[in-house]
Design an enzyme around this catalytic site. Structure first.
Site, PDB file in Angstrom:
ATOM      1  N   ASP A 492     -71.569  51.794  82.018  1.00 61.14           N
ATOM      2  CA  ASP A 492     -70.373  50.975  81.802  1.00 61.14           C
ATOM      3  C   ASP A 492     -70.511  49.614  82.487  1.00 61.14           C
ATOM      4  OD1 ASP A 492     -67.820  50.126  81.335  1.00 61.14           O
ATOM      5  OD2 ASP A 492     -66.828  51.868  82.221  1.00 61.14           O
ATOM      6  N   GLY A 535     -68.064  46.508  73.117  1.00 57.95           N
ATOM      7  CA  GLY A 535     -68.408  45.801  71.873  1.00 57.95           C
ATOM      8  C   GLY A 535     -68.882  44.369  72.070  1.00 57.95           C
ATOM      9  N   ASP A 556     -60.630  50.375  75.703  1.00 57.17           N
ATOM     10  CA  ASP A 556     -60.231  51.760  75.962  1.00 57.17           C
ATOM     11  C   ASP A 556     -59.114  52.228  75.022  1.00 57.17           C
ATOM     12  OD1 ASP A 556     -61.959  51.418  78.017  1.00 57.17           O
ATOM     13  OD2 ASP A 556     -60.616  52.185  79.566  1.00 57.17           O
TER      14      ASP A 556
HETATM   15  C1  GAL Z   1     -63.744  51.965  81.612  1.00 59.97           C
HETATM   16  C2  GAL Z   1     -64.288  52.760  80.446  1.00 59.97           C
HETATM   17  C3  GAL Z   1     -63.607  54.104  80.468  1.00 59.97           C
HETATM   18  C4  GAL Z   1     -63.919  54.791  81.771  1.00 59.97           C
HETATM   19  C5  GAL Z   1     -63.547  53.905  82.957  1.00 59.97           C
HETATM   20  C6  GAL Z   1     -64.027  54.488  84.274  1.00 59.97           C
HETATM   21  O1  GAL Z   1     -64.308  50.700  81.601  1.00 59.97           O
HETATM   22  O2  GAL Z   1     -64.043  52.081  79.252  1.00 59.97           O
HETATM   23  O3  GAL Z   1     -64.034  54.880  79.361  1.00 59.97           O
HETATM   24  O4  GAL Z   1     -65.282  55.125  81.817  1.00 59.97           O
HETATM   25  O5  GAL Z   1     -64.078  52.608  82.817  1.00 59.97           O
HETATM   26  O6  GAL Z   1     -63.685  53.709  85.361  1.00 59.97           O
END
Ligand code: GAL
Length: 740
Positions: A492, A535, A556
């Site tokens: 991420d 994306g 999200d």
């Molecule tokens: C976001 C991600 C989520 C989750 C979260 C964890 O950026 O899109 O799916 O993984 O971080 O902190």
């Protein structure tokens, strides 16, 4: 958009009397990017500021990709008649809708509320969510019977920003502000076609409540009231009122249920709505049936693990003919293990039998460079538990998956953010925090069940949840994952923004994923690589080339129609890039009990919206990652996740993504090509009323397809003449497979 986000549970929708409608703050806002302390002042001249709508992020209103500070200002008259009409007169609520990420609220130049925080221009806590602030009615910042200037300073860390969604108004606090109608208990299905449930009225306020609770069930299509009951109720802090009911379970449709509580003194009304669940998936036969995809890929010389997914009355016995050298199957569990050294396509035949018969299925084991040939099917901790995930919750998920879902192909148990420590060991190794005392032991346990285990990190110094990321420790972390036995990595972007160019180029977007790809390639394990960077840089165009097995194509997801449908129905530009081993990921599922933290609630999607969610994601060849508390998997959610004909669409070996074939005001049709020459067709009602939709195969790219099978119900439908007409519930779907 949120990086760490705390989802705030929306309180029950309150449809109260005149006083509660209050003063609207929906229109008349003006906006500026940037930051200045003068903008809080009521005397500041904002005449030249641009109008802004508080129902869409600022990105959609002329500020594309803008992150950082932005100010909203509104001039609004607040009449004292608001107080006169209200039962409680001591406080005022400022409902500001959803704010992304953090805010400070100034009323006539005075700071009256704030949420989240930022220090030295850097965000410390990022809190996307609905805002409702309470002020004392005698707060001198409020100018009764005069024009007030409301100024809101917002800081957005990235992605969408600003004020959007929700209700915007000034109301007097109501006696019902601290009353909850909790309907999060799941329905219990009785054997006799009935269903039962209890709801609870509760409060943590100092008041005692008495009034009428009205329970109503309406027919969805006609709006006719089928059931209506009213009871006198009383409750107070520590003494909730529980209302239990049993109703019939209509076939193939939901009742619209309303629970409304009218408080005796104020006559204010609290209302909660839900759709009753209905199951379309047939009960699996006792005879053996082999589910899952027709193909599985693994790399040569790496440990191989595949569990043959099969339903049927237990005990089931498994065998495989034509297994390549190096593999063996356990005849009691169907788990195939070993190592294959020779690359190649190995056609095999699975066979499963019980005392009622034998079923066989042709299958191809592909030993080569590409893994993840069909989208991952699994569970991820985030939408259920957020950062509160721990060893126990993951084991419960694994146990539930193996007992209830694995027979349908579900495999991955993925730990999202929240397992890491904040500091590395002196040698630089990463370790799990105290919530995961033994990660290797956990991985061994998950593997012993025939399942696989996934983990989460960020290429930046910190994850989105503020834990340690992998930055400059890629080789070391990949080795640690390999030592533990990890099979899946979600990677991420998060704080990587801090270590790359402020305006990343395409090469900057690719780089962290290339670096980690190289590190993973040194590890003798098949680790699916899931990119998560929302994306950026049109990741679908280069995700495969950089070695991603999937890539998030959106921000999200949340458990609302707005979020799910906006994401799902906009997977258009990325569609053509899906292929075996490389899939678009429109984010995880929001069915079952979700909560992003320590409290879970029922998904706010209606049952019809949940059918749409699973159907659309399957048509999109999306990784299906269940985001619910698996310990509380209810019958309806199980039925959504165990329909083998629906899952077969997602798992189709051709690996293509559906395309949007028709888009009308009230409905859309999405069509996906399947390996055997048939097509999966989703007919989606995007409106709020029933729609009768007719497909004309000759016009709609389906000529010659005469056999139509309803996939959820698993039965062939009779079509009249050349056309095919279906009635689809609001926000619902009819998913069919058409064959020549
Ligand atoms: C976001 C991600 C989520 C989750 C979260 C964890 O950026 O899109 O799916 O993984 O971080 O902190």
């Amino acid at each position: 958009m949120k990086k760490t986000f705390m989802l705030i549970i929306l309180a029950a929708a309150f449809a109260a009397g005149a006083a509660a409608q209050g003063v609207s703050l929906e229109n008349g806002w003006v906006f500026s990017t940037g930051d200045s302390s003068q903008w809080a002042s009521p005397n500041y001249n904002d005449k030249n500021w641009k109008p802004i709508d508080v129902h869409h992020p600022w990105e959609q209103q002329g500020y594309p990709k803008y992150d950082g500070f932005g100010w909203y200002r509104l001039h609004v008259f607040i009449p004292s008649s608001l107080k006169d009409k209200a039962y409680l007169k001591d406080s005022v609520r400022l409902n500001l809708g959803i704010i992304d990420d953090n805010d400070e609220v100034y009323l006539n130049g005075k700071l009256v509320a704030e949420y989240g925080g930022q220090a030295n221009g850097k965000i410390t806590v990022s809190n996307y969510g609905p805002r409702s602030y309470t002020l004392a009615a005698n707060n001198p910042a409020i100018l009764w019977d005069k024009e007030n200037v409301l100024a809101i300073r917002i800081f957005d860390t990235g992605g969408d920003g600003g004020i959007y969604g929700g209700t915007h108004n000034v109301v007097m606090s109501s006696l019902l502000d601290n009353v909850t109608i909790n309907n999060d208990e799941s329905f219990d299905f009785g054997d006799n076609g009935s269903m039962s449930k209890s709801i609870t009225l509760l409060t943590n306020s100092k008041y005692s409540y008495a009034g009428q609770l009205k329970f109503e069930a309406k027919e969805p299509e006609t709006g006719n009231v089928a059931i209506s009951k009213t009871v006198q109720v009383a409750f107070s802090a520590g003494k909730p009122y529980i209302y239990s009911f049993t109703i019939d379970r209509p076939l193939k449709r939901s009742y619209q249920l309303t629970y409304s509580f009218t408080e005796d003194r104020s006559h204010d009304v609290a209302v909660k709505f839900e759709g009753s669940p209905y199951v379309l998936t047939p009960w699996p036969s006792s005879k053996p049936r082999i589910n899952g995809p027709s193909v599985f890929g693994a790399r040569p010389d790496n440990p191989f693990l595949y569990m043959i997914p099969a339903t049927g009355k237990k005990p089931l016995y498994y065998s495989v003919s034509g297994l390549p050298q190096g593999l063996k199957v356990d005849e009691n569990t169907g788990i195939i293990t070993g190592i294959v050294s020779q690359k190649g396509d190995y056609p095999v035949v699975f066979s499963v039998h019980n005392h009622l018969g034998t079923k066989t299925k042709k299958f191809t084991i592909k030993i080569g460079d590409v893994i993840g040939l069909t989208p991952a099917l699994g569970w991820n901790s985030w939408n259920a538990f957020g950062l509160t995930v721990n060893d126990d919750k993951v084991r419960v998920a694994a146990k539930t998956m193996v007992t209830k879902l694995a027979a349908h192909g579900w495999t991955y148990i993925n730990i999202d953010d929240g397992w890491e420590t904040a500091q590395r060991l002196p040698g630089g190794e990463i370790t799990p925090n105290q919530k995961f005392p033994d990660m290797k032991g956990m991985a061994d346990y998950v593997h012993s069940l025939g399942l696989k285990i996934g983990i989460y990190s960020s290429p930046g110094p910190r994850t989105c949840g503020g834990y340690l990321g992998t930055w400059q420790h890629e080789d070391q972390d990949a080795k640690t994952y390999g030592d533990w036995g990890i099979d899946y990595l979600k990677y991420d972007w998060c704080s990587y923004s801090e270590v790359t160019d402020k305006d990343p180029t395409l090469e900057d977007y690719k780089k962290p994923y290339q670096v980690m790809r190289a590190s993973l390639d040194k590890i003798p394990r098949d680790i699916l690589f899931s990119f998560c960077q929302y994306g950026m840089g049109d990741v679908w165009k280069w995700g495969a080339e950089v070695g991603g097995n999937s890539w998030r194509s959106t921000g999200d997801i949340e458990d609302t129609w707005q979020s799910m449908s906006t994401i799902g129905f906009n997977q258009i530009a990325d569609g053509p890039y899906a292929q075996p081993g490389h899939f678009n990921d429109p984010d995880m599922l929001v069915v079952g009990k979700v909560g992003w933290g320590s409290n879970q609630r029922n998904s706010r999607l209606t049952p019809d919206e949940q059918y749409t969610h699973i159907s659309l994601w399957s048509l999109l060849s999306a990784p299906l990652l269940i985001g619910c508390d698996m310990g509380k998997l209810d019958e309806f959610t199980s039925s959504l996740l165990t329909n083998d004909e629906v899952l077969a669409i997602d798992q189709d070996a051709l690996g293509k993504e559906a395309h949007q074939a028709i888009k009308k005001e009230n409905y859309q049709v999405w069509i996906k090509d399947l390996e055997d020459g048939s097509k999966a067709v989703g007919i989606f009602n995007t409106s709020e009323t029933y729609q009768t939709i007719t497909l004309k195969p000759n016009d709609d790219g389906l000529s010659g397809y005469t056999k139509i099978r309803d996939v959820w119900q698993q039965k062939y439908l009779i079509s009249s003449g050349n056309n095919f007409t279906v009635k689809v519930p609001p926000h619902g779907v009819v998913l069919v497979r058409v064959e020549r």
